[in-house]
Design an enzyme around this catalytic site. Sequence first.
Site, PDB file in Angstrom:
ATOM      1  CD  GLU A   1      26.943  19.721  43.879  1.00  0.00           C
ATOM      2  OE1 GLU A   1      28.011  19.918  44.491  1.00  0.00           O
ATOM      3  OE2 GLU A   1      25.993  19.096  44.371  1.00  0.00           O
TER       4      GLU A   1
ATOM      5  CE  LYS B   1      25.488  16.201  46.481  1.00  0.00           C
ATOM      6  NZ  LYS B   1      25.723  17.643  46.786  1.00  0.00           N
TER       7      LYS B   1
ATOM      8  CB  CYS C   1      29.501  17.254  45.222  1.00  0.00           C
ATOM      9  SG  CYS C   1      30.145  18.547  46.315  1.00  0.00           S
TER      10      CYS C   1
HETATM   11  O1  LIG Z   1      27.702  25.679  48.635  1.00  0.00           O
HETATM   12  C1  LIG Z   1      27.046  25.918  47.643  1.00  0.00           C
HETATM   13  O2  LIG Z   1      26.444  26.972  47.417  1.00  0.00           O
HETATM   14  C2  LIG Z   1      26.959  24.854  46.613  1.00  0.00           C
HETATM   15  N1  LIG Z   1      27.255  23.584  47.186  1.00  0.00           N
HETATM   16  C3  LIG Z   1      26.597  22.543  46.714  1.00  0.00           C
HETATM   17  O3  LIG Z   1      25.842  22.677  45.824  1.00  0.00           O
HETATM   18  C4  LIG Z   1      26.771  21.183  47.321  1.00  0.00           C
HETATM   19  C5  LIG Z   1      25.606  20.972  48.241  1.00  0.00           C
HETATM   20  S1  LIG Z   1      25.465  22.182  49.517  1.00  0.00           S
HETATM   21  N2  LIG Z   1      28.022  21.068  47.965  1.00  0.00           N
HETATM   22  C6  LIG Z   1      28.485  19.931  48.456  1.00  0.00           C
HETATM   23  O4  LIG Z   1      27.882  18.856  48.348  1.00  0.00           O
HETATM   24  C7  LIG Z   1      29.824  20.092  49.153  1.00  0.00           C
HETATM   25  C8  LIG Z   1      30.413  18.831  49.704  1.00  0.00           C
HETATM   26  C9  LIG Z   1      31.632  19.163  50.457  1.00  0.00           C
HETATM   27  O5  LIG Z   1      32.152  20.258  50.410  1.00  0.00           O
HETATM   28  C10 LIG Z   1      32.266  18.120  51.312  1.00  0.00           C
HETATM   29  O6  LIG Z   1      31.890  16.938  51.241  1.00  0.00           O
HETATM   30  O7  LIG Z   1      33.171  18.486  52.060  1.00  0.00           O
END
Ligand SMILES: O=C(O)CNC(=O)[C@H](CS)NC(=O)CCC(=O)C(=O)O
Length: 287
Positions: free
Chosen positions: A48, A129, A172
């Site tokens: 991602e 997503k 994710c």
């Molecule tokens: O943090 C960043 O800069 C990049 N992260 C992302 O792009 C994405 C959306 S904020 N991360 C997740 O979806 C984490 C899910 C997760 O960690 C869980 O389900 O526990």
Amino acid sequence: MTAADSNNPLIAAIQMNSLGEVAPNLARADDLLADAAKRGATLAVLPENFALMGARETDKLGVAEPDATTPEAADAATPIQDFLARAARDYGLWIVAGTIPIASHEPDRVYAACCVYNDSGERVARYDKIHLFDVGVPDSAEAYRESATFVPGLPEPLVIDTPFGMLGLSVCYDLRFPELYRALSAAGAEIIVAPSAFTHTTGSAHWHVLTRARAIENLATLIAPNQSGHHASGRQTYGHSLIVDSWGQVQAEATSDANEVVIATLDRKRIQTLREGFPCLTHRRLF
Ligand SMILES: O=C(O)CNC(=O)[C@H](CS)NC(=O)CCC(=O)C(=O)O
């Protein structure tokens, strides 16, 4: 084993420590894809946000592109999508391109789009997503509001036919919603991808259990490349990119917190044999 052995192809999960500028991230992705191809992989899955893990969530708006397959892209630059098509063609590699920001009908929000390219460089699918990470992490100061910047995709399972089997798409945070994976396996998925950027905190607690559970429940091979290490935002992601086989065993796992290619053999016959001999998918009573 060679790439030509289409019943047992090699598959790659590409772990990255993406940083705050697109060009160096693409250069790094290029090296890693070339390496995967050189090692015989026929399918490589990027994590991602491989093209940008910026200082602020909103940085993604600045690099969002129109969908290169639509008329809106006719006069626009689409450097990330151009790179992906070129890499797939040059390396003769199927690429599942983690997520990239693709423009929506809203001016201030984009889609987290997971695009799939075949080995001729044609884009054959796009999954947006579905579940957005709007959470406060328990016992920590971490909070995320992905929906401030991203529009969710429509809640429909997307499974595509490929030369190495039926491939289901997820991203994710989707990993926490088992009903999506049920829907994917019910739609025929034998291989499921889950390109991720799991936080270090939640990944330490849940990453292996979630990925293995989704594989076990659906008797499907799961390819889950993750972001890893520290990023421009100051956040840390969990790494441990995984390929989990259809019996839930970890076949390959990244060992560093940096850029890394992990490779495993996809045993297509075993997926079929398991599903016939251990038919829990056909024993379902509820969905
Ligand atoms: O943090 C960043 O800069 C990049 N992260 C992302 O792009 C994405 C959306 S904020 N991360 C997740 O979806 C984490 C899910 C997760 O960690 C869980 O389900 O526990």
